[in-house]
Design an enzyme around this catalytic site. Structure first.
Site, PDB file in Angstrom:
ATOM      1  N   ASP A 107       0.845  -1.203   0.000  1.00 40.12           N
ATOM      2  CA  ASP A 107       0.000   0.000   0.000  1.00 40.12           C
ATOM      3  C   ASP A 107       0.877   1.248   0.000  1.00 40.12           C
ATOM      4  OD1 ASP A 107      -2.091  -1.757   0.388  1.00 40.12           O
ATOM      5  OD2 ASP A 107      -2.800  -0.831   2.240  1.00 40.12           O
ATOM      6  N   ARG A 109      -0.404  -0.505  -8.770  1.00 42.05           N
ATOM      7  CA  ARG A 109      -1.832  -0.269  -8.519  1.00 42.05           C
ATOM      8  C   ARG A 109      -2.011   1.244  -8.427  1.00 42.05           C
ATOM      9  NH1 ARG A 109      -3.413  -2.829  -3.244  1.00 42.05           N
ATOM     10  NH2 ARG A 109      -2.883  -0.894  -2.222  1.00 42.05           N
TER      11      ARG A 109
HETATM   12  C1  LIG Z   1      -8.174  -1.543  -4.531  1.00 43.46           C
HETATM   13  C2  LIG Z   1      -7.876  -0.222  -3.890  1.00 43.46           C
HETATM   14  C3  LIG Z   1      -6.694  -0.050  -3.201  1.00 43.46           C
HETATM   15  C4  LIG Z   1      -6.391   1.170  -2.623  1.00 43.46           C
HETATM   16  N1  LIG Z   1      -5.195   1.358  -2.013  1.00 43.46           N
HETATM   17  C5  LIG Z   1      -4.840   2.579  -1.568  1.00 43.46           C
HETATM   18  C6  LIG Z   1      -3.534   2.852  -1.067  1.00 43.46           C
HETATM   19  O1  LIG Z   1      -2.687   1.963  -0.961  1.00 43.46           O
HETATM   20  N2  LIG Z   1      -3.251   4.130  -0.687  1.00 43.46           N
HETATM   21  C7  LIG Z   1      -4.163   5.147  -0.787  1.00 43.46           C
HETATM   22  O2  LIG Z   1      -3.847   6.298  -0.461  1.00 43.46           O
HETATM   23  N3  LIG Z   1      -5.418   4.915  -1.227  1.00 43.46           N
HETATM   24  C8  LIG Z   1      -5.774   3.665  -1.622  1.00 43.46           C
HETATM   25  N4  LIG Z   1      -7.044   3.452  -2.098  1.00 43.46           N
HETATM   26  C9  LIG Z   1      -8.080   4.502  -1.919  1.00 43.46           C
HETATM   27  C10 LIG Z   1      -8.049   5.513  -3.056  1.00 43.46           C
HETATM   28  O3  LIG Z   1      -6.906   6.326  -2.969  1.00 43.46           O
HETATM   29  C11 LIG Z   1      -9.303   6.408  -3.034  1.00 43.46           C
HETATM   30  O4  LIG Z   1      -9.330   7.117  -1.821  1.00 43.46           O
HETATM   31  C12 LIG Z   1     -10.601   5.660  -3.170  1.00 43.46           C
HETATM   32  O5  LIG Z   1     -10.490   4.636  -4.121  1.00 43.46           O
HETATM   33  C13 LIG Z   1     -11.741   6.619  -3.592  1.00 43.46           C
HETATM   34  O6  LIG Z   1     -11.434   7.199  -4.822  1.00 43.46           O
HETATM   35  P1  LIG Z   1     -12.077   6.710  -6.221  1.00 43.46           P
HETATM   36  O7  LIG Z   1     -10.941   6.406  -7.125  1.00 43.46           O
HETATM   37  O8  LIG Z   1     -12.995   5.592  -6.009  1.00 43.46           O
HETATM   38  O9  LIG Z   1     -12.766   7.989  -6.822  1.00 43.46           O
HETATM   39  P2  LIG Z   1     -13.780   9.036  -6.209  1.00 43.46           P
HETATM   40  O10 LIG Z   1     -13.826  10.157  -7.174  1.00 43.46           O
HETATM   41  O11 LIG Z   1     -13.424   9.339  -4.780  1.00 43.46           O
HETATM   42  O12 LIG Z   1     -15.122   8.230  -6.198  1.00 43.46           O
HETATM   43  C14 LIG Z   1     -15.816   7.902  -7.388  1.00 43.46           C
HETATM   44  C15 LIG Z   1     -17.179   7.362  -7.022  1.00 43.46           C
HETATM   45  O13 LIG Z   1     -17.018   6.082  -6.399  1.00 43.46           O
HETATM   46  C16 LIG Z   1     -17.919   5.934  -5.316  1.00 43.46           C
HETATM   47  N5  LIG Z   1     -17.142   5.816  -4.068  1.00 43.46           N
HETATM   48  C17 LIG Z   1     -15.845   6.111  -3.878  1.00 43.46           C
HETATM   49  N6  LIG Z   1     -15.483   5.862  -2.606  1.00 43.46           N
HETATM   50  C18 LIG Z   1     -16.596   5.433  -1.980  1.00 43.46           C
HETATM   51  C19 LIG Z   1     -16.884   5.029  -0.661  1.00 43.46           C
HETATM   52  N7  LIG Z   1     -15.949   5.019   0.293  1.00 43.46           N
HETATM   53  N8  LIG Z   1     -18.149   4.651  -0.373  1.00 43.46           N
HETATM   54  C20 LIG Z   1     -19.117   4.643  -1.306  1.00 43.46           C
HETATM   55  N9  LIG Z   1     -18.909   5.012  -2.581  1.00 43.46           N
HETATM   56  C21 LIG Z   1     -17.670   5.408  -2.919  1.00 43.46           C
HETATM   57  C22 LIG Z   1     -18.773   7.183  -5.287  1.00 43.46           C
HETATM   58  O14 LIG Z   1     -19.937   6.979  -6.038  1.00 43.46           O
HETATM   59  C23 LIG Z   1     -17.913   8.211  -5.984  1.00 43.46           C
HETATM   60  O15 LIG Z   1     -18.665   9.237  -6.564  1.00 43.46           O
HETATM   61  C24 LIG Z   1      -7.347   2.231  -2.686  1.00 43.46           C
HETATM   62  C25 LIG Z   1      -8.535   2.050  -3.379  1.00 43.46           C
HETATM   63  C26 LIG Z   1      -8.810   0.857  -3.987  1.00 43.46           C
HETATM   64  C27 LIG Z   1     -10.098   0.697  -4.738  1.00 43.46           C
END
Ligand SMILES: Cc1cc2nc3c(=O)[nH]c(=O)nc-3n(C[C@H](O)[C@H](O)[C@H](O)COP(=O)(O)OP(=O)(O)OC[C@H]3O[C@@H](n4cnc5c(N)ncnc54)[C@H](O)[C@@H]3O)c2cc1C
Length: 350
Positions: free
Chosen positions: A175, A225
Site C-alpha cells: 500500500d 496499482r
Molecule cells: C483496490 C484499492 C486499493 C487502494 N489502495 C490505496 C492505497 O494503498 N493508498 C491510498 O492512499 N489509497 C488507496 N485506495 C483509496 C483511493 O486512494 C481512493 O481514496 C478511493 O479509491 C476513492 O477514490 P475513487 O478512485 O474511487 O474515486 P472518487 O472520485 O473518490 O469516487 C468515485 C465514485 O465512487 C464511489 N465511491 C468512492 N469511494 C466510496 C466510498 N468510500 N463509499 C461509497 N462510494 C464510494 C462514489 O460513487 C464516488 O462518486 C485504494 C482504493 C482501492 C479501490
C-alpha cells in the site's frame, strides 16, 4: 440505567461532538440530525478534511470504536473482523469470477514484536490461500510491518512475505500511505522487486511527485496499482481538486497502458470512478491493449454490481477485502471518500 432512546441520542451526539471538535466553526447550539446532514451531504472538502483529521485521533477512536451503531455501519465495507470471514468472502467472489486482495487493518505500529505478529499473520493468510487455492493476493501497509520502528527489519519481513506469496501462487501488494512514507516505501519496493517478481506497489495520482516516481519505476517492469490517494495532504504536495486528480490519473494510466502493450508492466486501476474507468478503457482500446491485460480493483462493498459487470466484460476484477479490529482510521478514510456515507452511519442511530 440508560434507556434506548437516550442511548440513541447519546450516540447521535457523539457524531455531532466529533464535528464540533474537528471544526472550530461548527454550530454551538444543540445540533440536530439536519445539521449533520448539512455538513456531510454537501460536496465540499470541509467534511473530507474533518473525517481525515478524525481518522488520526486515538481519542476519538477510543470513544467511538465500540459503539454498536458504528460497528453496524462498518459491516457495509467489511465482511467481518476475523480472517475466516474475509476468506469466506473471497471464496464467494471467486465463484463469481472475481479475485480478492486481503488486508488486515492496522498501521503505524510502535513495537517490533507487534510488527512480527503482523508478518506471521500474513504468512498464515498466504498458507490458507495456497491450501484453498483461492485467487487471492495480499496487500500490506509498511507502517503495520514496523517501518517507523526498524526499517531494516521491515524490509526483511517484506522479503519474507514476497517469497511466501510466490510459493503460495499469490502476490504481494504494498500500500501507499501518507506522503512522508513515499520515499521509504518506494525504496523497500525496489529492494524487494530486485529479488522477487510477485510484488507490486500502489501509486497515488493526487501526489505531484507521482509522474516522476512512475518514470523511475517503469524500467523495473513493475506491477503498479494506481489509485487517487486517500490521505489529508497539503496542496503543495497533492492536487486538492478532483478535476486535477482525475486528469493526473488519466495521464499516469496511459503511461502504464503503453508499458502493458509491450508486456512491461502489470497495471491495476484501483478506483470506483466509473467515468474514469470508462476513459481508461477507451485509452486501452486506442493503444490496442485488450481488456484482459489490465485489471480493475475496487473495495469490498462499493460498486458490487459494476464489479460483476466489468468481470463479465472480460476485465480481470479483484476486490480488496479488509478485516481486523483496527478499523477506525480506515473507516474514517472510507467516509471521507464519500462524506454522504456519514448519513448511512446516522441512519444506524435512528
Ligand atoms: C483496490 C484499492 C486499493 C487502494 N489502495 C490505496 C492505497 O494503498 N493508498 C491510498 O492512499 N489509497 C488507496 N485506495 C483509496 C483511493 O486512494 C481512493 O481514496 C478511493 O479509491 C476513492 O477514490 P475513487 O478512485 O474511487 O474515486 P472518487 O472520485 O473518490 O469516487 C468515485 C465514485 O465512487 C464511489 N465511491 C468512492 N469511494 C466510496 C466510498 N468510500 N463509499 C461509497 N462510494 C464510494 C462514489 O460513487 C464516488 O462518486 C485504494 C482504493 C482501492 C479501490
Amino acid at each position: 440505567m440508560v434507556r434506548p432512546r437516550h442511548a440513541r441520542a447519546i450516540h447521535r451526539n457523539s457524531i455531532i461532538l466529533m464535528i464540533q471538535l474537528y471544526h472550530r466553526h461548527a454550530p454551538a447550539a444543540t445540533p440536530s440530525v439536519m445539521a449533520v446532514r448539512a455538513v456531510f451531504c454537501r460536496p465540499m472538502s470541509l467534511a473530507r478534511r474533518l473525517l481525515l483529521r478524525a481518522s488520526r485521533s486515538a481519542w476519538l477512536a477510543g470513544q467511538l470504536r465500540d459503539r454498536a451503531f458504528l460497528r453496524r455501519a462498518v459491516r457495509r465495507f467489511m465482511p467481518g473482523e476475523e480472517l475466516p470471514a474475509a476468506l469466506g468472502a473471497a471464496a464467494e467472489l471467486a465463484a463469481l469470477g472475481i479475485g480478492s486482495v486481503l488486508t488486515q487493518l492496522g498501521e503505524q505500529v510502535a513495537a517490533r514484536g507487534e510488527a512480527a505478529r503482523v508478518r506471521d499473520h500474513y504468512l498464515d493468510v498466504l498458507a490458507q490461500v495456497g491450501a484453498r487455492r483461492l485467487p487471492a493476493e495480499i496487500s500490506v501497509k509498511l507502517t503495520h510491518l514496523g517501518l517507523d520502528v526498524d526499517r531494516a527489519a521491515c524490509l526483511a519481513d517484506v522479503q519474507v512475505l514476497a517469497r511466501a506469496a510466490a510459493d503460495a501462487g499469490s502476490f504481494l501488494w504494498i500500500d501507499m500511505e501518507e506522503s512522508c512514507y513515499v520515499d521509504a516505501t518506494l525504496e523497500i519496493f525496489r529492494s524487494v522487486r530486485s529479488a522477487h517478481e510477485r510484488v507490486g506497489v500502489c501509486l497515488q495520482a493526487y501526489l505531484r511527485r507521482t509522474p516522476a516516481d512512475l518514470g523511475a519505476l517503469l524500467p523495473l517492469a513493475p506491477a503498479i496499482r494506481l489509485v487517487k490517494g486517500a490521505y489529508n495532504e497539503p496542496a503543495t504536495i497533492a492536487y486538492p481538486s478532483k478535476r486535477d486528480v482525475d486528469a493526473a490519473y488519466l495521464v499516469l494510466a496511459e503511461r502504464l497502458l503503453e508499458r502493458v502493450a509491450r508486456r512491461e508492466a502489470r497495471a491495476v486501476f484501483g478506483t470506483h470512478d466509473l467515468a474514469l474507468v470508462k476513459r481508461v478503457r477507451e485509452r486501452a482500446t486506442t493503444l490496442r491493449v485488450t481488456p484482459g491485460s489490465y485489471e480493475v480493483h475496487m473495495l469490498y462493498g462499493i460498486r458490487s454490481p459494476e464489479q460483476r459487470a466489468l468481470a463479465r466484460d472480460g476485465v480481470p476484477v479483484s476486490v480488496l477485502i479488509s478485516y481486523g479490529t483496527h478499523w477506525f482510521p480506515w473507516y474514517m478514510r472510507r467516509l471521507a471518500e464519500r462524506p454522504a456515507n456519514v448519513w448511512f452511519v446516522v441512519r444506524n442511530l435512528i
